[in-house]
Design an enzyme around this catalytic site. Structure first.
Site, PDB file in Angstrom:
ATOM      1  N   GLU A   1       0.853  -1.206   0.000  1.00 14.87           N
ATOM      2  CA  GLU A   1       0.000   0.000   0.000  1.00 14.87           C
ATOM      3  C   GLU A   1       0.885   1.251   0.000  1.00 14.87           C
ATOM      4  O   GLU A   1       0.651   2.202  -0.760  1.00 14.87           O
ATOM      5  CB  GLU A   1      -0.919   0.013   1.234  1.00 14.87           C
ATOM      6  CG  GLU A   1      -1.747   1.297   1.317  1.00 14.87           C
ATOM      7  CD  GLU A   1      -2.459   1.488   2.662  1.00 14.87           C
ATOM      8  OE1 GLU A   1      -2.836   0.492   3.290  1.00 14.87           O
ATOM      9  OE2 GLU A   1      -2.628   2.654   3.056  1.00 14.87           O
TER      10      GLU A   1
ATOM     11  N   ASN B   1      -2.810  -5.518   8.571  1.00 18.40           N
ATOM     12  CA  ASN B   1      -3.872  -5.254   9.560  1.00 18.40           C
ATOM     13  C   ASN B   1      -3.992  -6.414  10.541  1.00 18.40           C
ATOM     14  O   ASN B   1      -4.318  -6.219  11.705  1.00 18.40           O
ATOM     15  CB  ASN B   1      -5.189  -4.882   8.864  1.00 18.40           C
ATOM     16  CG  ASN B   1      -5.907  -6.067   8.256  1.00 18.40           C
ATOM     17  OD1 ASN B   1      -6.622  -6.771   8.958  1.00 18.40           O
ATOM     18  ND2 ASN B   1      -5.723  -6.305   6.969  1.00 18.40           N
TER      19      ASN B   1
HETATM   20  S1  SF4 Z   1      -8.618  -2.681   5.592  1.00 19.59           S
HETATM   21 FE1  SF4 Z   1     -10.213  -3.022   4.050  1.00 19.59          FE
HETATM   22  S2  SF4 Z   1     -11.529  -1.182   4.098  1.00 19.59           S
HETATM   23 FE2  SF4 Z   1      -9.573  -0.701   5.114  1.00 19.59          FE
HETATM   24  S3  SF4 Z   1      -8.288   0.173   3.514  1.00 19.59           S
HETATM   25 FE3  SF4 Z   1      -7.788  -1.995   3.605  1.00 19.59          FE
HETATM   26  S4  SF4 Z   1      -9.132  -2.926   2.085  1.00 19.59           S
HETATM   27 FE4  SF4 Z   1      -9.955  -0.896   2.513  1.00 19.59          FE
END
Ligand code: SF4
Length: 281
Positions: A128, A223
């Site tokens: 990203e 995440n």
């Molecule tokens: S976690 Fe999911 S909603 Fe958040 S930026 Fe990444 S892809 Fe998009």
């Protein structure tokens, strides 16, 4: 039987759900086309394997795109120049970039037009962020830790600060404030996505109320790693796994209630198979 509580916000987020739908409809509507993704579509190896069985290949560079008819840009975004390179090679694009990631890319473009020094708080090695750096025309500073801040002289600078979408709020605030104190002028845009915020808050609460916490998701998923760190701080009996095979019975010794959460790229079928296995420990 062990009680297993699944977090209110666990598994596929809006951006991943959208990327999966776009990919599936691209597959359905282009049965004769050679379809590739730029890097993994989402950061979950099991989902990537499932796409492979449907003929979707993964490429890492436009030089590997020979024969590709359609290139799918992943949920975490792609480098700016890749879009033009695809057009030059007559490769059609399905853009599955999550709108929250697109928002970060747009914000850095806006900072550049306002002559602000772009500062991104995030992991420089994450795709990203590599993508966002390209949307800032490679003219930006990436801050991944408090130590990184000391490497730059912000005095006299006018900066625009954004965050990796999956950062923790407190962490972002702490680092952004440290830069604001040093800079001449600073515009701060908290670009952490709402899915990340909701997942982290609910995971921490569940980790506190259960005896053991299992966090499911790709070992390459930013995440998920962040969810694991936060749960581990709230409950030392927290464990990060990708599949049910990694579960260890001894983690749950003496426990009656376990919590379960999953990163934004984890499909529901993996979450439910793991919940079932834990219940029977
Ligand atoms: S976690 Fe999911 S909603 Fe958040 S930026 Fe990444 S892809 Fe998009």
């Amino acid at each position: 039987m062990m009680e297993v509580i699944i977090c209110k916000y666990a598994g596929f987020c809006f951006g991943v759900e959208r990327a999966m739908k776009l990919t599936m409809s691209t597959l359905e509507n282009n049965t004769d086309a050679k379809i590739s993704t730029f890097g993994p579509l989402i950061h979950n190896p099991q989902v990537v394997k499932m796409l492979e069985t449907k003929g979707v290949t993964e490429i890492r560079s436009i030089d590997d795109a020979s024969g590709t008819d359609i290139l799918i840009m992943p949920s975490h975004g792609a480098p700016k120049d890749l879009f033009q390179k695809c057009r030059d090679k007559n490769i059609r694009i399905t853009d599955a970039t999550c709108p929250f990631v697109r928002d970060v890319q747009n914000k850095v473009k806006d900072f550049i037009s306002k002559k602000l020094q772009v500062v991104i708080i995030g992991d420089a090695a994450h795709t990203e962020i590599k993508g966002v750096v390209s949307w800032a025309d490679n003219d930006c500073i990436v801050i991944g830790s408090e130590e990184d801040i000391e490497k730059y002289d912000f005095s006299g600078k006018e900066v625009g600060i954004v965050s990796q979408t999956t950062n923790n709020e407190d962490y972002f605030e702490k680092l952004a404030n440290a830069i604001v104190r040093r800079a001449k002028k600073a515009v701060v845009q908290n670009t952490i996505c709402s899915a990340t915020h909701n997942r982290q808050e609910s995971a921490i609460a569940l980790a506190k109320e259960t005896e053991c916490m299992v966090i499911i998701g790709g070992k390459n998923s930013a995440n998920t790693k962040r969810l694991y760190q936060l749960c581990k701080e709230a409950n030392p009996r927290s464990y990060h796994i990708e599949t049910a095979d990694e579960l260890k019975r001894e983690w749950f010794a003496g426990a009656k209630k376990a919590g379960l959460t999953a990163g934004a790229s984890t499909p529901a079928w993996i979450i439910s198979s793991i919940a079932e296995k834990i219940k029977n420990f």
